[in-house]
Design a protein around this motif. Structure first.
Motif, PDB file in Angstrom:
ATOM      1  N   ARG A  79      26.367   2.500  88.532  1.00  0.00           N
ATOM      2  CA  ARG A  79      25.926   2.532  87.217  1.00  0.00           C
ATOM      3  C   ARG A  79      26.721   2.284  86.270  1.00  0.00           C
ATOM      4  NH1 ARG A  79      25.344   9.139  86.303  1.00  0.00           N
ATOM      5  NH2 ARG A  79      27.092   9.792  87.225  1.00  0.00           N
ATOM      6  N   ILE A  80      26.142   2.256  85.180  1.00  0.00           N
ATOM      7  CA  ILE A  80      27.209   2.239  83.991  1.00  0.00           C
ATOM      8  C   ILE A  80      27.610   3.435  83.528  1.00  0.00           C
ATOM      9  CG2 ILE A  80      27.322   1.158  81.524  1.00  0.00           C
ATOM     10  CD1 ILE A  80      24.812  -0.591  82.243  1.00  0.00           C
ATOM     11  N   LYS A  81      28.919   3.529  83.202  1.00  0.00           N
ATOM     12  CA  LYS A  81      29.354   4.708  82.615  1.00  0.00           C
ATOM     13  C   LYS A  81      30.405   4.406  81.460  1.00  0.00           C
ATOM     14  CE  LYS A  81      30.038   7.926  86.434  1.00  0.00           C
ATOM     15  NZ  LYS A  81      31.033   8.621  87.194  1.00  0.00           N
ATOM     16  N   ARG A  82      30.448   5.505  80.472  1.00  0.00           N
ATOM     17  CA  ARG A  82      31.478   5.306  79.480  1.00  0.00           C
ATOM     18  C   ARG A  82      32.893   5.724  79.820  1.00  0.00           C
ATOM     19  NH1 ARG A  82      29.336   7.335  73.650  1.00  0.00           N
ATOM     20  NH2 ARG A  82      31.396   7.844  73.533  1.00  0.00           N
ATOM     21  N   ILE A  83      33.834   5.068  79.533  1.00  0.00           N
ATOM     22  CA  ILE A  83      35.386   5.130  79.783  1.00  0.00           C
ATOM     23  C   ILE A  83      36.000   6.637  79.558  1.00  0.00           C
ATOM     24  CG2 ILE A  83      37.048   4.444  78.194  1.00  0.00           C
ATOM     25  CD1 ILE A  83      36.782   3.018  81.650  1.00  0.00           C
ATOM     26  N   ASP A  84      35.225   7.247  78.430  1.00  0.00           N
ATOM     27  CA  ASP A  84      35.710   8.374  77.940  1.00  0.00           C
ATOM     28  C   ASP A  84      34.765   9.600  78.380  1.00  0.00           C
ATOM     29  OD1 ASP A  84      33.255   8.210  76.514  1.00  0.00           O
ATOM     30  OD2 ASP A  84      34.094   8.344  74.558  1.00  0.00           O
ATOM     31  N   GLY A  85      33.968   9.135  79.603  1.00  0.00           N
ATOM     32  CA  GLY A  85      33.211  10.115  80.259  1.00  0.00           C
ATOM     33  C   GLY A  85      32.024  10.737  79.326  1.00  0.00           C
ATOM     34  N   LYS A  86      31.746  10.348  78.292  1.00  0.00           N
ATOM     35  CA  LYS A  86      30.678  10.814  77.391  1.00  0.00           C
ATOM     36  C   LYS A  86      29.471  10.182  77.942  1.00  0.00           C
ATOM     37  CE  LYS A  86      33.333  12.195  73.343  1.00  0.00           C
ATOM     38  NZ  LYS A  86      33.591  11.604  71.963  1.00  0.00           N
ATOM     39  N   LYS A  87      28.062  10.679  77.658  1.00  0.00           N
ATOM     40  CA  LYS A  87      26.957  10.046  77.880  1.00  0.00           C
ATOM     41  C   LYS A  87      26.729   8.790  77.066  1.00  0.00           C
ATOM     42  CE  LYS A  87      22.923  12.052  78.041  1.00  0.00           C
ATOM     43  NZ  LYS A  87      21.806  12.743  77.736  1.00  0.00           N
ATOM     44  N   LEU A  88      26.161   7.737  77.817  1.00  0.00           N
ATOM     45  CA  LEU A  88      25.773   6.689  77.222  1.00  0.00           C
ATOM     46  C   LEU A  88      24.727   6.889  76.164  1.00  0.00           C
ATOM     47  CD1 LEU A  88      24.757   4.218  80.248  1.00  0.00           C
ATOM     48  CD2 LEU A  88      27.057   4.194  78.846  1.00  0.00           C
ATOM     49  N   THR A  89      25.026   6.131  74.973  1.00  0.00           N
ATOM     50  CA  THR A  89      24.314   5.926  73.866  1.00  0.00           C
ATOM     51  C   THR A  89      23.552   4.638  73.724  1.00  0.00           C
ATOM     52  OG1 THR A  89      26.072   5.762  72.304  1.00  0.00           O
ATOM     53  CG2 THR A  89      25.838   7.599  72.816  1.00  0.00           C
ATOM     54  N   LEU A  90      22.820   4.902  72.778  1.00  0.00           N
ATOM     55  CA  LEU A  90      22.044   3.334  72.294  1.00  0.00           C
ATOM     56  C   LEU A  90      23.023   2.492  71.891  1.00  0.00           C
ATOM     57  CD1 LEU A  90      19.496   1.696  72.512  1.00  0.00           C
ATOM     58  CD2 LEU A  90      18.704   2.808  70.318  1.00  0.00           C
TER      59      LEU A  90
END
Length: 144
Positions: free
Chosen positions: A80-91
């Protein structure tokens, strides 16, 4: 991203390609069958229309935001796609990744950016393509 980040979590080229191919089969074959049933024609010109492009980009951009970083192919492959900063994906993150980093960049570079990204994902330590760098994302394996 700090030096302690575990790059073993990052999904490589082949599993990501498999997910893209599965998405293609699961999404596009049923559409082609419906098109054939309606028109009686096996013509695939519908895939070259702006409507198809818009729907495909909407799927790739919105579904991961709503489904925790997954699209159907990625879910099946356990990535799955994740953000490098650990936060939730946003639009906004997904627009940067899919629309700007993949679609538009590929159009402007006549596909060269796709080749560069494939090499980066296949051979790079971080396994991140240009679109991942633009959006601050990576693709993670679920078993980490």
């Amino acid at each position: 991203m700090n030096d302690e980040h575990d790059f073993r979590e990052h999904a490589g080229f082949w599993i990501r390609l498999g997910a893209v191919l599965l998405d293609g089969l699961i999404i596009h074959i049923p559409i082609a069958i419906i098109f054939f049933l309606i028109t009686g024609d096996i013509n695939t010109e519908w895939m070259d229309t702006w409507v198809y492009t818009l729907l495909n980009e909407a799927y790739l951009t919105i579904v991961p935001v709503l489904w925790g970083g997954y699209v159907i192919g990625k879910r099946i492959c356990g990535i799955r796609i994740k953000r490098i900063d650990g936060k939730k994906l946003t639009l906004l993150t997904m627009i940067l990744r899919e629309v700007i980093g993949l679609y538009l960049l590929s159009m402007v570079t006549f596909g060269i950016s796709m080749i560069v990204s494939a090499i980066m994902v296949g051979a790079g330590k971080q396994k991140r393509g240009l679109h991942d760098l633009i959006a601050g994302t990576y693709v993670a394996r679920n078993n980490y």
